[in-house]
Design a protein around this motif. Structure first.
Motif, mmCIF file in Angstrom:
data_model
loop_
_atom_site.group_PDB
_atom_site.id
_atom_site.type_symbol
_atom_site.label_atom_id
_atom_site.label_comp_id
_atom_site.label_asym_id
_atom_site.label_seq_id
_atom_site.Cartn_x
_atom_site.Cartn_y
_atom_site.Cartn_z
ATOM 1 N N ARG A 91 37.455 -16.053 52.278
ATOM 2 C CA ARG A 91 36.342 -17.174 52.102
ATOM 3 C C ARG A 91 35.159 -16.728 51.117
ATOM 4 N N ALA A 92 35.043 -17.796 50.079
ATOM 5 C CA ALA A 92 33.997 -17.209 49.102
ATOM 6 C C ALA A 92 33.272 -18.714 49.151
ATOM 7 N N TYR A 93 32.107 -18.271 48.250
ATOM 8 C CA TYR A 93 31.082 -19.512 48.229
ATOM 9 C C TYR A 93 30.803 -20.136 49.301
ATOM 10 N N HIS A 94 30.480 -19.396 50.384
ATOM 11 C CA HIS A 94 29.936 -19.663 51.735
ATOM 12 C C HIS A 94 28.618 -19.251 51.899
ATOM 13 N N ASP A 118 38.577 -20.898 49.790
ATOM 14 C CA ASP A 118 39.658 -19.881 49.624
ATOM 15 C C ASP A 118 40.450 -19.822 48.603
ATOM 16 N N GLY A 119 40.481 -20.578 47.608
ATOM 17 C CA GLY A 119 41.075 -20.693 46.485
ATOM 18 C C GLY A 119 41.995 -21.944 46.443
ATOM 19 N N MET A 120 42.165 -22.422 47.537
ATOM 20 C CA MET A 120 43.172 -23.743 47.915
ATOM 21 C C MET A 120 42.287 -24.821 48.709
ATOM 22 N N GLU A 121 41.607 -24.413 49.534
ATOM 23 C CA GLU A 121 41.060 -25.305 50.558
ATOM 24 C C GLU A 121 39.494 -25.268 50.470
ATOM 25 N N TYR A 122 38.812 -26.088 50.341
ATOM 26 C CA TYR A 122 37.187 -26.519 50.565
ATOM 27 C C TYR A 122 37.157 -26.581 52.172
ATOM 28 N N PHE A 123 36.073 -25.616 52.630
ATOM 29 C CA PHE A 123 35.946 -25.476 54.171
ATOM 30 C C PHE A 123 35.021 -26.360 54.820
ATOM 31 N N SER A 155 30.973 -32.419 56.829
ATOM 32 C CA SER A 155 31.278 -32.403 55.413
ATOM 33 C C SER A 155 31.991 -31.122 55.105
ATOM 34 N N LYS A 156 32.988 -30.971 54.082
ATOM 35 C CA LYS A 156 33.414 -29.847 53.427
ATOM 36 C C LYS A 156 32.233 -29.165 52.576
ATOM 37 N N ARG A 157 31.944 -28.073 52.508
ATOM 38 C CA ARG A 157 30.834 -27.499 51.719
ATOM 39 C C ARG A 157 31.123 -26.343 51.215
ATOM 40 N N ASP A 168 32.376 -30.595 47.882
ATOM 41 C CA ASP A 168 33.601 -31.227 48.691
ATOM 42 C C ASP A 168 34.828 -30.924 48.041
ATOM 43 N N GLY A 169 34.775 -30.602 46.779
ATOM 44 C CA GLY A 169 36.186 -30.781 45.971
ATOM 45 C C GLY A 169 36.206 -31.965 45.301
ATOM 46 N N HIS A 170 35.322 -32.793 45.575
ATOM 47 C CA HIS A 170 35.045 -34.188 44.555
ATOM 48 C C HIS A 170 33.596 -34.443 44.222
#
Length: 600
Positions: free
Chosen positions: A333-336, A352-357, A378-380, A399-401
């Motif tokens: 996990r990064a940017y957390h 994680d490079g693929m998914e926003y948590f 919300s994903k953050r 959140d990816g958007h």
């Protein structure tokens, strides 16, 4: 005067003050028995103290105290004798003991505790003894802790004695500077305290100052102990300059022949260390053995080598060493965001490079177990987190958007997240901290530009308020409260990664520049420990870095600390204090560099 009962949990922390009646006793039955005693009905013995008579029921006092049980069964079982004279206690205290035996409640105050505890010990009233110890534990201050420890030791209250000793070691700087009791100690007790591996001191200069304060109180009688006291100081951990200018030439040291061998030994040790920075310290040498830290810095996750990592490292501030932990989470996990609450670590949001948590992972260092908390609404990614009054706040992020201005908070007792007032600006890659009961958030990125705007949230009025903007735009900034100000360090201004910093004074609503860091960095971890700000890792504009530096606000200087084991940015850090298993997270070999070696 304050008066209350206090129960102390197994970890030594106190719950809220409250009057306690042991559950196994019915309140109604206690009241009936107390009324019978007051009216003299069904009483089968009389206790006499200082000429005062107290009619009692033998069975009631026997149930409360092994002393009275032995007294009544051994002395009275074969006779019809009803009257017993008790010595060594006042009539007033005996009255309180008898009332406690019947009701299991009483009022403990600062005025009566020193009489109640010896009486409870004398008559083996263990419930009352524990309540007295609990009361004293919650009365501990730097000024009285040494006296409380001596009192506990005199009456074999081992748990209270251990708690008081732990408090002394954890707060020794406050104790030796404010406590007159410290000045009354015998040399053996001073050596016991200052020589402990668990002594919580930022540097060994403080130990030397404590030695001088104790000797200065009665120099004619005490200066002869200087050589013995010098042995309690880890002299090899002092800077050469301090040792030569402060210790070696001090009159107490210079005029004492038995100090000469210590001075020669230390000078040789420091000279060898200065001549060869790569030389390993002899850990068997008591001059250089680091103390055990009382707080551990945890660094979790981040971005390294083109991918996220789940590596956990801890920093042993006393040994100036990083330790790779085996207890990693299942996924990277990064940017957390990472915060610690009550010795438990919460890892919030990220990527994680693929998914926003929106997930929240929980690590308990005491058990070394990972678990899952309730997810955010919300994903953050690029989230900013802070803790205020035990509540975790998560603000902004991506959140990816969209870049978000929403914010939510986590209540641990309900394991639930709920939205609260949105921020005035969309912010991802900002940084948050708390000061004076408010949550501050600085800088970030809104999807179009890096921000210099800052705002704070007041929980009492549920409102965000803008403050004076920073002098520089900062995305990937590190923000932390320190010495009554908000510090904003590093970050990306849209053109370059910065090594500059500035601090905000809430009283004047103004920002002022501070000395520059050695390394430009964005998306780094920032924490407060040992009264210094630590800047850890990050991205310097070319590559991820593993460099660590710390800022001392008193000297207004930056110092190098040991590098992490892993190059990484987008990492997050938190400090956990008072871990019961601190030995699991410190440098085992206990070798030590100068913890404050300034770059030339």
């Amino acid at each position: 005067m304050d008066s209350y009962h206090m129960e102390v949990d197994a970890d030594g922390s106190g719950s809220q003050p409250r009057i306690t009646i042991e559950e196994k006793f019915s309140v109604q039955a206690c009241n009936v028995l107390a009324e019978l005693r007051k009216s003299g009905e069904l009483c089968d013995a009389v206790i006499k103290v200082d000429g005062q008579a107290f009619p009692i029921h033998r069975a009631i006092l026997s149930a409360c105290s092994p002393y009275f049980r032995a007294l009544f069964t051994n002395q009275m079982s074969d006779t019809n004798r009803r009257e017993v004279t008790i010595t060594g206690v006042s009539a007033d205290i005996m009255k309180v003991l008898i009332e406690y035996a019947y009701t299991r409640e009483l009022i403990i105050t600062r005025e009566n505790v020193e009489l109640l505890l010896p009486a409870a010990d004398q008559f083996h009233v263990m419930g009352l003894l524990k309540q007295c110890c609990d009361f004293l534990y919650n009365e501990i201050t730097p000024e009285n802790v040494i006296g409380i420890r001596a009192f506990a030791r005199a009456y074999f209250c081992h748990q209270l004695e251990r708690s008081a000793t732990k408090y002394i070691l954890q707060n020794v700087s406050d104790v030796y500077t404010t406590s007159n009791e410290f000045l009354q100690l015998e040399v053996e007790e001073v050596c016991e305290i200052l020589g402990s591996d668990d002594l919580n001191v930022r540097n060994e200069e403080l130990v030397f100052e404590a030695v001088l304060r104790w000797i200065d109180y009665d120099p004619d009688r005490r200066k002869g102990h200087i050589a013995r006291l010098l042995r309690t100081i880890r002299l090899g951990l002092l800077t050469t300059q301090y040792f030569v200018e402060k210790v070696k030439v001090h009159p107490y040291v210079r005029e004492t022949d038995t100090c000469k061998s210590i001075i020669i030994e230390t000078l040789k040790f420091l000279y060898d260390l200065d001549m060869d920075d790569e030389k390993e310290v002899d850990l068997n040498n008591p001059l250089a053995k680091p103390r055990v830290p009382h707080e551990i810095l945890f660094v979790i996750g981040g971005w390294s080598g083109g991918s996220p990592t789940n590596m956990v490292e801890t920093y042993d501030t006393r040994a100036d060493r990083w330790i790779v932990c085996s207890c990693v989470d299942a996924g990277p996990r990064a940017y957390h965001g990472t915060v610690a609450v009550d010795q438990v670590i919460y890892v919030v949001g990220g990527f994680d490079g693929m998914e926003y948590f929106n997930s929240v992972r929980v690590f308990n260092p005491a058990t070394k177990q990972w678990s899952e908390a309730a997810p955010m609404n919300s994903k953050r990614c690029y989230v900013s987190v802070a803790v205020l009054d035990g509540i975790i706040y998560a603000m902004g992020g991506f959140d990816g958007h969209v870049r978000q201005n929403t914010a939510e908070r986590y209540m641990r007792n309900t394991n639930q997240w709920s939205f609260f007032q949105p921020m005035n600006h969309q912010r991802s890659d900002a940084s948050a901290t708390t000061l004076d009961g408010k949550i501050y958030i600085c800088g970030g990125f809104n999807g179009q530009e890096c921000l210099n705007s800052c705002e704070y949230y007041d929980t009492l009025i549920n409102q965000w308020t803008m403050i004076t903007p920073m002098r520089n735009r900062r995305s990937g900034v590190g923000c932390i409260s320190y010495h009554g100000c908000i510090y904003a360090l590093g970050g990306f201004n849209g053109i370059t990664r910065m090594n500059t910093g500035e601090k905000f004074n809430p009283q004047s609503n103004t920002w002022h520049s501070i000395p520059e860091m050695y390394n430009p960095r964005s998306n780094f971890a920032i924490e407060f420990m040992d009264d210094m700000i630590f800047a850890i890792g990050g991205f310097n504009g070319v590559t991820t870095i593993f460099n660590v530096e710390c800022y001392d606000g008193t000297s207004e200087e930056w110092y190098d600390a040991t590098d992490m084991n892993l190059y990484r940015s987008a990492l997050s850090a938190c400090v956990v204090r008072g871990l019961p298993n601190v030995q699991d997270f410190i440098h085992k070999e206990r070798e030590k560099d100068d913890p404050k070696r300034k770059r030339n």
